[in-house]
Design a protein around this motif. Structure first.
Motif, PDB file in Angstrom:
ATOM      1  N   MET A  45       0.767  -1.266   0.103  1.00 52.17           N
ATOM      2  CA  MET A  45       0.016   0.216  -0.049  1.00 52.17           C
ATOM      3  C   MET A  45       0.937   1.057   0.143  1.00 52.17           C
ATOM      4  O   MET A  45       0.496   2.186  -0.741  1.00 52.17           O
ATOM      5  CB  MET A  45      -0.902  -0.178   1.236  1.00 52.17           C
ATOM      6  N   LEU A  51      -1.525  11.192   2.070  1.00 55.73           N
ATOM      7  CA  LEU A  51      -2.644  11.298   1.127  1.00 55.73           C
ATOM      8  C   LEU A  51      -3.309  12.602   1.114  1.00 55.73           C
ATOM      9  O   LEU A  51      -3.185  13.112  -0.176  1.00 55.73           O
ATOM     10  CB  LEU A  51      -3.913  10.346   1.320  1.00 55.73           C
ATOM     11  N   PHE A  52      -3.499  13.349   1.877  1.00 58.14           N
ATOM     12  CA  PHE A  52      -4.060  14.745   2.186  1.00 58.14           C
ATOM     13  C   PHE A  52      -2.998  15.766   1.388  1.00 58.14           C
ATOM     14  O   PHE A  52      -3.309  16.452   0.660  1.00 58.14           O
ATOM     15  CB  PHE A  52      -4.452  15.232   3.332  1.00 58.14           C
ATOM     16  N   GLY A  53      -1.891  15.424   1.824  1.00 66.12           N
ATOM     17  CA  GLY A  53      -0.861  16.740   1.251  1.00 66.12           C
ATOM     18  C   GLY A  53      -0.704  16.615  -0.127  1.00 66.12           C
ATOM     19  O   GLY A  53      -0.463  17.506  -0.861  1.00 66.12           O
ATOM     20  N   ARG A  54      -0.978  15.579  -0.823  1.00 65.29           N
ATOM     21  CA  ARG A  54      -0.318  15.263  -2.128  1.00 65.29           C
ATOM     22  C   ARG A  54      -1.796  14.994  -2.911  1.00 65.29           C
ATOM     23  O   ARG A  54      -1.678  14.692  -4.189  1.00 65.29           O
ATOM     24  CB  ARG A  54       0.413  14.010  -2.464  1.00 65.29           C
ATOM     25  N   ASN A  55      -2.771  15.037  -2.303  1.00 71.29           N
ATOM     26  CA  ASN A  55      -4.232  14.809  -3.064  1.00 71.29           C
ATOM     27  C   ASN A  55      -4.238  13.676  -3.699  1.00 71.29           C
ATOM     28  O   ASN A  55      -4.691  13.302  -4.937  1.00 71.29           O
ATOM     29  CB  ASN A  55      -4.382  15.757  -4.166  1.00 71.29           C
ATOM     30  N   VAL A  56      -3.888  12.363  -2.927  1.00 71.30           N
ATOM     31  CA  VAL A  56      -3.791  11.111  -3.533  1.00 71.30           C
ATOM     32  C   VAL A  56      -5.148  10.543  -2.925  1.00 71.30           C
ATOM     33  O   VAL A  56      -5.175  10.508  -1.863  1.00 71.30           O
ATOM     34  CB  VAL A  56      -2.504  10.195  -3.378  1.00 71.30           C
ATOM     35  N   GLY A  57      -6.056   9.855  -3.944  1.00 69.81           N
ATOM     36  CA  GLY A  57      -7.208   9.150  -3.399  1.00 69.81           C
ATOM     37  C   GLY A  57      -6.856   7.646  -3.324  1.00 69.81           C
ATOM     38  O   GLY A  57      -6.035   7.438  -4.024  1.00 69.81           O
ATOM     39  N   VAL A  58      -7.785   7.222  -2.660  1.00 73.35           N
ATOM     40  CA  VAL A  58      -7.989   5.717  -2.558  1.00 73.35           C
ATOM     41  C   VAL A  58      -9.455   5.291  -2.674  1.00 73.35           C
ATOM     42  O   VAL A  58     -10.157   5.966  -2.077  1.00 73.35           O
ATOM     43  CB  VAL A  58      -7.276   5.036  -1.091  1.00 73.35           C
ATOM     44  N   PRO A 117       0.792  13.702  -7.353  1.00 73.38           N
ATOM     45  CA  PRO A 117      -0.095  14.371  -6.771  1.00 73.38           C
ATOM     46  C   PRO A 117      -1.558  14.461  -7.712  1.00 73.38           C
ATOM     47  O   PRO A 117      -1.450  14.719  -8.659  1.00 73.38           O
ATOM     48  CB  PRO A 117       0.535  15.885  -6.718  1.00 73.38           C
ATOM     49  N   GLY A 118      -2.565  14.216  -6.897  1.00 74.89           N
ATOM     50  CA  GLY A 118      -3.744  14.342  -7.727  1.00 74.89           C
ATOM     51  C   GLY A 118      -4.007  13.020  -8.210  1.00 74.89           C
ATOM     52  O   GLY A 118      -5.215  12.767  -8.877  1.00 74.89           O
ATOM     53  N   GLU A 132      -2.279   0.244   7.018  1.00 69.11           N
ATOM     54  CA  GLU A 132      -3.137   1.350   7.059  1.00 69.11           C
ATOM     55  C   GLU A 132      -2.865   2.452   6.236  1.00 69.11           C
ATOM     56  O   GLU A 132      -1.982   2.438   5.234  1.00 69.11           O
ATOM     57  CB  GLU A 132      -2.658   2.081   8.364  1.00 69.11           C
ATOM     58  N   LEU A 133      -3.602   3.470   6.209  1.00 70.97           N
ATOM     59  CA  LEU A 133      -3.794   4.324   5.056  1.00 70.97           C
ATOM     60  C   LEU A 133      -3.053   5.832   5.865  1.00 70.97           C
ATOM     61  O   LEU A 133      -3.839   6.231   6.747  1.00 70.97           O
ATOM     62  CB  LEU A 133      -5.200   4.775   4.626  1.00 70.97           C
ATOM     63  N   ILE A 159      -3.213   9.361   6.400  1.00 72.88           N
ATOM     64  CA  ILE A 159      -3.948  10.428   5.812  1.00 72.88           C
ATOM     65  C   ILE A 159      -3.151  11.534   5.603  1.00 72.88           C
ATOM     66  O   ILE A 159      -3.549  12.216   4.490  1.00 72.88           O
ATOM     67  CB  ILE A 159      -5.024  10.347   6.782  1.00 72.88           C
ATOM     68  N   LYS A 160      -2.222  11.846   6.310  1.00 69.62           N
ATOM     69  CA  LYS A 160      -1.515  13.140   6.074  1.00 69.62           C
ATOM     70  C   LYS A 160      -0.775  13.116   4.710  1.00 69.62           C
ATOM     71  O   LYS A 160      -0.560  14.122   4.048  1.00 69.62           O
ATOM     72  CB  LYS A 160      -0.627  13.469   7.164  1.00 69.62           C
TER      73      LYS A 160
END
Lengths: 349, 349
Positions: free
Chosen positions: A255, A285-292, A264-265, A279-280, A282-283
Motif C-alpha cells: 500500500m 494522502l491529504f498533502g499530495r491529493n492522492v485518493g484511494v 499528486p492528484g 493502514e492508510l 492520511i497526512k
C-alpha cells in the motif's frame, strides 16, 4: 460428495461431506466443473488468520446447473454458469448501486449464515447457490474445455483486477502502475489496457510473471521495491509519479508502494484484502491529493461486460492458471501456490 | 506597513513590518483590499499546533496590484486580483495536472522558502506574490465593494468546498451529506448544488449556520452526531447512506461520521486538514467499498470557473462572512471565530 476442508495451518483435506439440498425455492445446485485456489486462501493456510475449527473453503467456481428451485426464472438445469465469489440477490439497493459484495441478503461461500442455511465452499463437487437468479450468469452456449479457465477468472480475479482499475478511474491515455504480480495484479493489467491506459508498469521480480504481464499489456517492468521502486516510477513519469496505481496485494508495504507511486492528484485503486497492520497514511494522502478507492470487488456486476471478450479470446485472463490439478490433489494445489511454484492453480473435480 | 503576527497561543498582534520589495522579475506587490481568518488559523491560535517563534499569518486575500516585475506578462498594475491561499507557477507538471497545491516551485504565504525569499502573510497591508502570472487572477472589471466578500472566498473556502465536491465526484441527481458547518462546509453545499445533487444534507446544530446552509441549497438539516447522526442519514437514504459525503472539518470524529454516512460504493471528498489523530480505517473502507479522495484544495484551478458566477450573483459564497472588522481589530477577529461568535471574519486593511 467430496469437498475441501481446512483443518488448520497447512492442513487441507478432501473430505466426504453431505450433498447439498435445495431449500429456499430460489436456489440451485451447481455441479462444479472448475474451481481454484485464491491468494486470500493462503492467509488461513499459512496460519496468518487462525482456523478455529475445521471448515469448508474455496470461493471461485464455474459449473453446470444440476437442480433449481421452483422460484428460479432465469437459470435452467444444464446451463453452464459463472458464480461470483459470493452470493447476492442482484436486486437490493446495494446490488443496484453496483456493490453486490454488500448485498443485503447475500453471503459468502462456506458460510452457515446464507439464505436457507449453509452454502458450500467452492473447492468441492457441488455447491448450493442461495440466489440462483441473482448470483449466476449462464454462458450463451456451452463453452469448450479451453474456455473454462478464462470463464473461471470472472468468478474473482479478472473481475477483481477490473474493479481495481474501475475504482481508480483509469482513463484513456493515462499512466498506470500495478503493484502485485499475482493473478489479480496480472488481470489488473488486462483491465487497465481495456480502459485505454497508454503506459502500464508491472512491478514484478519474477520472470514467469513478467512474461504474462507483457502478454497482458504491460509496457514496462519495474523490479525495484520500496524507496528504489518509488524513485524508478517517479523517474518514468515526469518526476512525480503515475496517474493511477492499482494495489493488488494488501500489505502495508504494498500500500505504501502504491500511494507513493501515484502522482499528486493521482488515484490508488485497491483490491488487496488489507491484512496485518495495513493502514492508510492520511497526512501523506491529504498533502499530495492522492485518493484511494476500492474494496471487496463487486465482480458480479462485471460478468456481462467481460464475458463476451473472454469467449471471443479478445482477452485471455485464463493464462493466470499455470497449473491444473484434479480436486484430489487440492493439498498440493495450496502448497504450489504457497511456495510460488504456481501463479494460480485450477482444480477439476 | 502593518501586518499580523502570531506570537503564541491567543496572542495575535498587528505589527509594523518592512514593506515587501520586488525581487525576482516575475513577482508582484499586491495592496490587500480584504483578507480573512481561516478555521485552520485557529489551530496555532488555540495552541493545538505550537508557535515556536513569532511569525506572519494569514493566507487568504484579494487586492490591487501595486507593482510588477519586468517579466510579468498577464497581470497589470491596477488590476483587482484574487490570490489562491498559496503561490504557484501554474505551469509545472503538477499545476498542469490541476494540483497547484503541489506546485514544484510554489509555496505558502508567510514563508521564507518562496521564490525570491520571504512572501508575506495575507493578514497585512501588502503581499509580495512570487509568481504573479501563475497565482493571480484579475477580475474583468473592478468589482463593487459588495462583490469583494464573494471574490475573497475564491482564495480559499469556496474553492475548497468545490474541491471536496469535485474530489468526491458529485454527479447530477445524487445524494450528498456535508459534514462541517464552517465556511468551507457551507461553500461545499453551494458546490454540491452547482454539480446537480438532488438532495443535500447539512449536518449542523447552529441555527445561524443552518439558515445559511438552507440559503446555499441544503434540502435537509441533521442535528444529530455520532451513531445517532449516522443512523439518521441511513434512514434518509434507503437504509444504506448517501452517495457522496463531503468532510470539511478534519478531526477523527468528523471523518468517522463522513465514512459511516456514505453508502457502500460511496465516496468521501475530504478537505478538512487532518489534525490530532485523524486516521482512515482501511478495513471499514475496504469492506464497504467507500473511497476517499481530496486534500489540500487546488483552488487556483477553480477560479476561472467560479468567478463569473460570483460576479453575476448566481452563487453567493460571500455570505459566509458574518462579521467585518478593520485590520486593526485582527485579534478580535480571531477571538470571534474561536468563540464561534462568527462563522468567518473579513478584515479590511
Amino acid at each position: 460428495m467430496r469437498a475441501t476442508v481446512i483443518y488448520g495451518e497447512r492442513d487441507i483435506r478432501l473430505d466426504e461431506v453431505p450433498n447439498p439440498v435445495l431449500s429456499t425455492g430460489g436456489d440451485a445446485i451447481v455441479r462444479v466443473v472448475a474451481a481454484c485456489v485464491c491468494g486470500s486462501d493462503l492467509w488461513p493456510y499459512r496460519g496468518v488468520t487462525p482456523t478455529k475449527e475445521p471448515h469448508r473453503i474455496g470461493h471461485e467456481f464455474v459449473g453446470i446447473v444440476d437442480e433449481i428451485g421452483p422460484d428460479v426464472t432465469t437459470i435452467k438445469v444444464g446451463d453452464f454458469v459463472i458464480a461470483p465469489f459470493y452470493d447476492c440477490d442482484n436486486t437490493c439497493v446495494n446490488c443496484v448501486n453496483g456493490v453486490s459484495t454488500s448485498c443485503l441478503n447475500g453471503g459468502w461461500w462456506g458460510s452457515n449464515d446464507q439464505l436457507g442455511g449453509f452454502a458450500d465452499g467452492a473447492q468441492g463437487e457441488r455447491v448450493r447457490v442461495p440466489h440462483a437468479d441473482g448470483s449466476l450468469v449462464a454462458t450463451p452456449v456451452q463453452p469448450t474445455d479451453d474456455q473454462v479457465p478464462g470463464l473461471l477468472t470472472l468468478a474473482d480475479v479478472m473481475g477483481t483486477g477490473h474493479h481495481a482499475a474501475v475504482s481508480a478511474g483509469v482513463t484513456p491515455g493515462s499512466t498506470v502502475v500495478v503493484v502485485g504480480d499475482g493473478a489479480v495484479g496480472l488481470c489488473a493489467i488486462i483491465a487497465a489496457k481495456r480502459l485505454g491506459a497508454s503506459r502500464i508498469v508491472a512491478m514484478s521480480r519474477h520472470a514467469d510473471r513478467q512474461a504474462v504481464a507483457r502478454e497482458f499489456g504491460a509496457t514496462d517492468i519495474v523490479e525495484e521495491r520500496g524507496d528504489a521502486g518509488v524513485e524508478r516510477i517517479h523517474e518514468m513519469f515526469d518526476g512525480v509519479g503515475a496517474d493511477f496505481v492499482l494495489e493488488c496485494v494488501g500489505t502495508q508495504e504494498s500500500m505504501d508502494q502504491a500511494i507513493r507511486s501515484a502522482r499528486p492528484g493521482g488515484m490508488v485503486g485497491y483490491v488487496g484484502v488489507p491484512n496485518g497492520g495495513a493502514e492508510l497514511p492520511i497526512k501523506a494522502l491529504f498533502g499530495r491529493n492522492v485518493g484511494v478507492n476500492g474494496g471487496v470487488a463487486s465482480v458480479r456486476a462485471y460478468v456481462e461486460e467481460l464475458l463476451p471478450e473472454v469467449l471471443s479470446g479478445a482477452i485471455n485472463p485464463g493464462r493466470v492458471f499455470d497449473l491444473q490439478l484434479p480436486l484430489t490433489e487440492v493439498a498440493e494445489a495450496y502448497a504450489a501456490m504457497d511456495q510460488r511454484r504456481a501463479i494460480k492453480v485450477l482444480l477439476r473435480p
